[in-house]
Write a protein that holds these residues in place. Structure first.
Motif, short mmCIF file in Angstrom:
data_model
loop_
_atom_site.label_atom_id
_atom_site.label_comp_id
_atom_site.label_asym_id
_atom_site.label_seq_id
_atom_site.Cartn_x
_atom_site.Cartn_y
_atom_site.Cartn_z
N ALA A 173 -5.93 -8.98 -5.13
CA ALA A 173 -4.97 -10.07 -5.25
C ALA A 173 -3.56 -9.50 -5.18
O ALA A 173 -3.33 -8.34 -5.53
CB ALA A 173 -5.19 -10.80 -6.58
N PRO A 174 -2.58 -10.30 -4.73
CA PRO A 174 -1.20 -9.79 -4.58
C PRO A 174 -0.64 -9.14 -5.84
O PRO A 174 0.00 -8.10 -5.79
CB PRO A 174 -0.41 -11.05 -4.19
N VAL A 175 -0.91 -9.75 -7.02
CA VAL A 175 -0.36 -9.19 -8.25
C VAL A 175 -1.00 -7.84 -8.57
O VAL A 175 -0.33 -6.91 -9.06
CB VAL A 175 -0.55 -10.18 -9.42
N VAL A 176 -2.29 -7.68 -8.30
CA VAL A 176 -2.97 -6.41 -8.51
C VAL A 176 -2.47 -5.37 -7.52
O VAL A 176 -2.19 -4.22 -7.88
CB VAL A 176 -4.50 -6.58 -8.40
N HIS A 177 -2.34 -5.79 -6.26
CA HIS A 177 -1.84 -4.88 -5.21
C HIS A 177 -0.45 -4.36 -5.58
O HIS A 177 -0.16 -3.16 -5.43
CB HIS A 177 -1.79 -5.62 -3.88
N LYS A 178 0.40 -5.24 -6.11
CA LYS A 178 1.75 -4.83 -6.50
C LYS A 178 1.71 -3.81 -7.63
O LYS A 178 2.43 -2.80 -7.60
CB LYS A 178 2.55 -6.06 -6.93
N ARG A 179 0.86 -4.06 -8.63
CA ARG A 179 0.76 -3.13 -9.76
C ARG A 179 0.24 -1.78 -9.31
O ARG A 179 0.72 -0.73 -9.76
CB ARG A 179 -0.17 -3.74 -10.83
N VAL A 180 -0.75 -1.78 -8.44
CA VAL A 180 -1.31 -0.52 -7.93
C VAL A 180 -0.25 0.27 -7.19
O VAL A 180 -0.13 1.49 -7.36
CB VAL A 180 -2.53 -0.80 -7.03
N ARG A 181 0.52 -0.41 -6.36
CA ARG A 181 1.59 0.27 -5.62
C ARG A 181 2.63 0.86 -6.57
O ARG A 181 3.13 1.96 -6.35
CB ARG A 181 2.25 -0.71 -4.64
N GLU A 182 2.96 0.13 -7.62
CA GLU A 182 3.90 0.65 -8.60
C GLU A 182 3.38 1.94 -9.24
O GLU A 182 4.13 2.91 -9.42
CB GLU A 182 4.14 -0.40 -9.70
N MET A 183 2.10 1.94 -9.58
CA MET A 183 1.52 3.11 -10.24
C MET A 183 1.44 4.30 -9.28
O MET A 183 1.72 5.44 -9.67
CB MET A 183 0.12 2.77 -10.77
N LEU A 184 1.06 4.05 -8.04
CA LEU A 184 0.98 5.14 -7.07
C LEU A 184 2.37 5.71 -6.77
O LEU A 184 2.53 6.93 -6.61
CB LEU A 184 0.29 4.66 -5.80
N ASP A 185 3.36 4.86 -6.68
CA ASP A 185 4.73 5.35 -6.48
C ASP A 185 5.18 6.16 -7.69
O ASP A 185 5.88 7.18 -7.55
CB ASP A 185 5.69 4.18 -6.24
N LEU A 186 4.77 5.72 -8.88
CA LEU A 186 5.15 6.40 -10.10
C LEU A 186 4.63 7.84 -10.12
O LEU A 186 5.32 8.75 -10.59
CB LEU A 186 4.60 5.64 -11.31
N VAL A 187 3.42 8.05 -9.61
CA VAL A 187 2.84 9.41 -9.59
C VAL A 187 3.05 10.11 -8.25
O VAL A 187 2.48 11.18 -8.01
CB VAL A 187 1.34 9.37 -9.96
N GLY A 188 3.85 9.50 -7.36
CA GLY A 188 4.21 10.15 -6.11
C GLY A 188 3.13 10.15 -5.04
O GLY A 188 3.10 11.04 -4.19
N LEU A 189 2.23 9.14 -5.07
CA LEU A 189 1.12 9.12 -4.10
C LEU A 189 1.05 7.82 -3.31
O LEU A 189 0.00 7.48 -2.76
CB LEU A 189 -0.21 9.34 -4.83
N GLY A 190 2.16 7.10 -3.23
CA GLY A 190 2.15 5.83 -2.50
C GLY A 190 1.73 5.98 -1.05
O GLY A 190 1.11 5.09 -0.48
N HIS A 191 2.03 7.13 -0.45
CA HIS A 191 1.71 7.36 0.96
C HIS A 191 0.24 7.70 1.20
O HIS A 191 -0.20 7.81 2.35
CB HIS A 191 2.58 8.48 1.51
N LEU A 192 -0.53 7.88 0.12
CA LEU A 192 -1.94 8.26 0.26
C LEU A 192 -2.88 7.15 -0.20
O LEU A 192 -4.05 7.39 -0.48
CB LEU A 192 -2.21 9.53 -0.56
N ALA A 193 -2.40 5.93 -0.26
CA ALA A 193 -3.16 4.82 -0.84
C ALA A 193 -4.50 4.57 -0.14
O ALA A 193 -5.48 4.17 -0.78
CB ALA A 193 -2.33 3.54 -0.82
N GLN A 194 -4.58 4.82 1.16
CA GLN A 194 -5.80 4.51 1.90
C GLN A 194 -6.73 5.71 2.07
O GLN A 194 -7.77 5.60 2.73
CB GLN A 194 -5.44 3.94 3.28
N ARG A 195 -6.40 6.82 1.47
CA ARG A 195 -7.29 7.99 1.55
C ARG A 195 -8.40 7.89 0.50
O ARG A 195 -8.30 7.13 -0.46
CB ARG A 195 -6.50 9.28 1.36
N TYR A 196 -9.42 8.72 0.70
CA TYR A 196 -10.53 8.80 -0.25
C TYR A 196 -10.39 10.07 -1.09
O TYR A 196 -9.72 11.03 -0.67
CB TYR A 196 -11.87 8.80 0.50
N PRO A 197 -10.99 10.09 -2.28
CA PRO A 197 -10.84 11.26 -3.16
C PRO A 197 -11.17 12.60 -2.49
O PRO A 197 -10.52 13.60 -2.77
CB PRO A 197 -11.83 10.96 -4.30
#
Length: 363
Positions: free
Chosen positions: A111-135
């Motif tokens: 959902a848009p609100v979840v997607h926004k929160r996830v992006r905020e968290m990934l940017d916070l830890v410096g990994l926004g550019h790796l969102a579509q990668r696998y572990p």
């Protein structure tokens, strides 16, 4: 606990596994927004305490409060914390984005609100550019950041860290300690971290609870643990110390072998231990004169070895007339290198009376 109200309060928590007591009436209080480390050797009870707080173990006795709400009997999912394990526990079949979103929504389409929160968290830890990668496409340090972002995504009031960096190599671990500490301060989230690494604890914690045999031996700031250990266990466990076994001659005079050592602290027991940190020991060359300036606690010692530690050397001396007692001295490399040329040479060695900590002998 000063005058501040406790945000997390552990009261007389006991946990047994059969006949083994893992936690023995442990009490601990954390202030809101501080980072506290549980530090101790393997088997001391630190991970068991963390798991009791998380609801992964149920304590046999005692109570646990979070923000004035008793949580000790609640299921884990109702305790309002985020947790980061040593293994990270990422789902290999989910992308980075989906892993972080897992605690918010288990749907693949976010959902848009979840997607926004996830992006905020990934940017916070410096990994926004790796969102579509696998572990499997990430380094160990990047996986740890993903796990941290997932733990923080639901905005928990408490963060629990169980040896979060022990699986990483030294270089990455050192950087992540700094990053995690900075992030914790930025968010102001109350954090309890388990570690067996005293350097990690000293570097990151506001306060450290040193544990042994299911009990907290001392709970204090890193500086106070180092400068004023509560007992011989803490003195031995935190940093390097020289230990001298003594018999009391007078209130402020101890006998170590054939030497008389003067102390600033009173000797209340007939025998015990004196501790002094390696960086507090002073050296001087042995010349024709007697001990330097006829001060107390200058003794003759033989240089027997040295270890290069980069910016410092750890030098080893053996005291004369002191039952083979060895003393470590820590010196900057430039000051220490002349000593390395004098194996077996005699030196004056000074144990400042005000630097000597006194402890009773442990039975």
């Amino acid at each position: 606990m000063d005058d501040e109200e406790a945000f997390l309060s552990i009261e007389h928590v006991t946990k047994k596994f059969g006949a083994f007591t893992a936690l023995d009436a442990v009490s601990l209080e954390l202030r809101a927004g501080e980072l506290v480390c549980l530090l101790g050797p393997s088997g001391c009870g630190k991970s068991t305490l963390l798991r009791c707080i998380a609801g992964l173990h149920r304590q046999d006795e005692g109570r646990i409060f979070l923000a004035n709400r008793e949580i000790g009997q609640l299921p884990a999912q109702q305790r309002d914390y985020g947790m980061l394990f040593q293994s990270y526990a990422l789902f290999p079949n989910l992308t980075v984005e989906q892993n972080v979103a897992y605690g918010l929504s288990q749907r693949r389409r976010l959902a848009p609100v979840v997607h926004k929160r996830v992006r905020e968290m990934l940017d916070l830890v410096g990994l926004g550019h790796l969102a579509q990668r696998y572990p499997s496409q990430l380094s160990g340090g990047q996986q740890q950041r993903v796990a941290l972002a997932r733990a923080l995504a639901p905005s928990p009031s408490l963060l629990l860290l169980d040896e979060p960096m022990s699986a990483l190599d030294a270089r990455i671990r050192e950087q992540l300690r700094i990053d995690l500490r900075n992030l914790q301060r930025k968010l102001g989230i109350t954090t309890l971290m388990v570690t067996h690494d005293q350097e990690e604890a000293m570097m990151m914690a506001d306060r450290i609870a040193v544990m042994d045999q299911g009990k907290i031996q001392q709970f204090a700031r890193p500086q106070d643990l180092y400068r004023q250990p509560a007992n011989t266990f803490v003195a031995d466990f935190i940093g390097d110390s020289n230990c001298l076994f003594y018999e009391r001659l007078d209130t402020y005079v101890a006998q170590v072998g054939e030497l008389q050592v003067h102390t600033a602290m009173p000797l209340l027991q007939p025998n015990g231990r004196l501790y002094v940190r390696p960086e507090q020991v002073q050296l001087a060359p042995v010349g024709e004169s007697r001990r330097p300036a006829l001060q107390k606690n200058w003794f003759v010692a033989h240089f027997i070895d040295g270890i290069f530690l980069g910016r410092y050397y750890k030098l080893f001396f053996q005291l004369e007339r002191a039952d083979q007692t060895q003393i470590e001295v820590l010196l900057p490399a430039a000051q220490a290198e002349p000593y390395m040329q004098g194996l077996g040479k005699k030196y004056w060695l000074h144990l400042p009376s005000e630097a000597l900590a006194v402890y009773k002998e442990v039975a």
